[in-house]
Design a protein around this motif. Structure first.
Motif: not given
Length: 338
Positions: A166-171, A280-284
């Motif tokens: 679930a936290h892969a956006a931060d990778y 941008k995607d991670a911040l959103r």
């Protein structure tokens, strides 16, 4: 928060209550949308290590006694090149961390850092402790390599041996934007493969004993904050995007505020293993989940404030982040709080 729960997985397996450690570092794991300041994360990292005399967080078949990271650094310090330093690291970890084997291989101008299980770390492929074990050791070896070489070292792509967490956006902000996921087959052993330019292996090491003594102050938790300069552009872009919310900024807008050309911003982000789109995607994602759990704002307004052209696009994004629709995520979090 996924990195925090992974770090705590070894304690939970042993029936140890992490509450006192979390209170000591002012971390609330009930708020799944909350960002953890990196200094608190590093403090929790060191506290777990020292409380249990285990720099491996209780995740492995034998503890990595406190001091292991220091002697890993000392083993690498006198190596002439990064290649030799990583070879020494692999030999050291074979003794200190036998559950995982580290190796480096080269082919066609590319190098691969391989971290493989010698024994299955958990029955489930996507066990939080198993996921964190791979995340942790890659971050440790990559961060140490950056420090030894005195510069940021971009990873071209990484293959992780589990399903996308679930936290892969931060990778994209920690490892590389090109993160791939290949789940390990049931009963099998998995390997993480991090690819980078083979020329980096020939870099000379630029650290001495005095620099090491300074570096070890706050280690090994310091590895989480190590070499912040190699993330400088990522951090500056993220801060500008956050400050401008709800107004969306394009790459050209950000570049103008930084007094740089869009091409320069793009190149520097690429060198740091990221991109304008991934930031941008991670911040959103962070802002969307925070507003879903902390406010009663209508989903349509949240979507509009975050720059989504229509609510359905926001719904699809939320399902990708959490596995559920926005309203369902909000209800589930509220029920957890009750």
């Amino acid at each position: 928060m996924g990195f925090v729960t992974g770090m705590l997985a070894g304690l939970e397996r042993r029936g140890i209550d992490p509450g006192p450690l979390l209170r000591a570092t002012d971390i609330d794991i009930a708020d799944t949308a909350r960002r953890i300041p990196i200094e608190r994360y590093a403090a929790l990292y060191n506290l777990i290590n020292h409380e249990f005399d285990d720099e491996g967080f209780g995740l492995f078949s034998q503890p990595m006694r406190c001091g292991s990271f220091e002697f890993l650094c000392r083993a690498c310090l006198s190596a002439p090149t990064l290649a030799e330093a990583l070879h020494r690291a692999s030999r050291f970890l074979r003794i200190a961390l036998p559950d995982l084997a580290v190796s480096v291989r080269r082919a066609h101008g590319q190098a691969e850092l391989v971290i493989g299980e010698t024994r299955r770390l958990a029955e489930a492929c996507d066990d939080p402790g198993r996921i964190f074990a791979f995340e942790w050791l890659l971050r440790l070896l990559h961060g140490l390599s950056c420090w030894l070489a005195g510069r940021g070292l971009a990873l071209d792509h990484v293959i992780f041996p589990y399903r996308r967490p679930a936290h892969a956006a931060d990778y994209a902000l920690i490892f590389t934007e090109d993160s791939r996921f290949a789940p390990t087959l049931p009963g099998g052993k998995g390997s993480l493969i991090a690819s980078f330019n083979a020329n980096l292996l020939e870099l000379p090491l630029r650290r001495d004993e005095a620099a090491l003594n300074t570096f070890l102050d706050g280690a090994p938790g310091k590895i989480t904050t190590l070499y912040r300069r190699d993330r400088e552009m990522v951090i500056r872009v993220r801060d500008l995007l956050r400050a401008a919310m709800p107004a969306p900024l394009a790459l050209d807008d950000v570049a103008a505020r930084l007094h740089l050309s869009p091409r320069t911003v793009h190149r520097r982000l690429e060198e740091e293993g990221s991109s304008f789109r991934s930031i941008k995607d991670a911040l959103r994602r962070d802002m969307a989940l925070a507003r879903l759990v902390k406010t009663r704002d209508p989903v349509a307004r949240i979507a509009a404030d975050l720059g989504y052209n229509d609510t359905s696009a926001f719904y699809r994004a939320c399902v990708e982040w959490t596995g559920m629709a926005p309203a369902h995520y909000r209800r589930r979090w509220a029920a957890h709080q009750d």
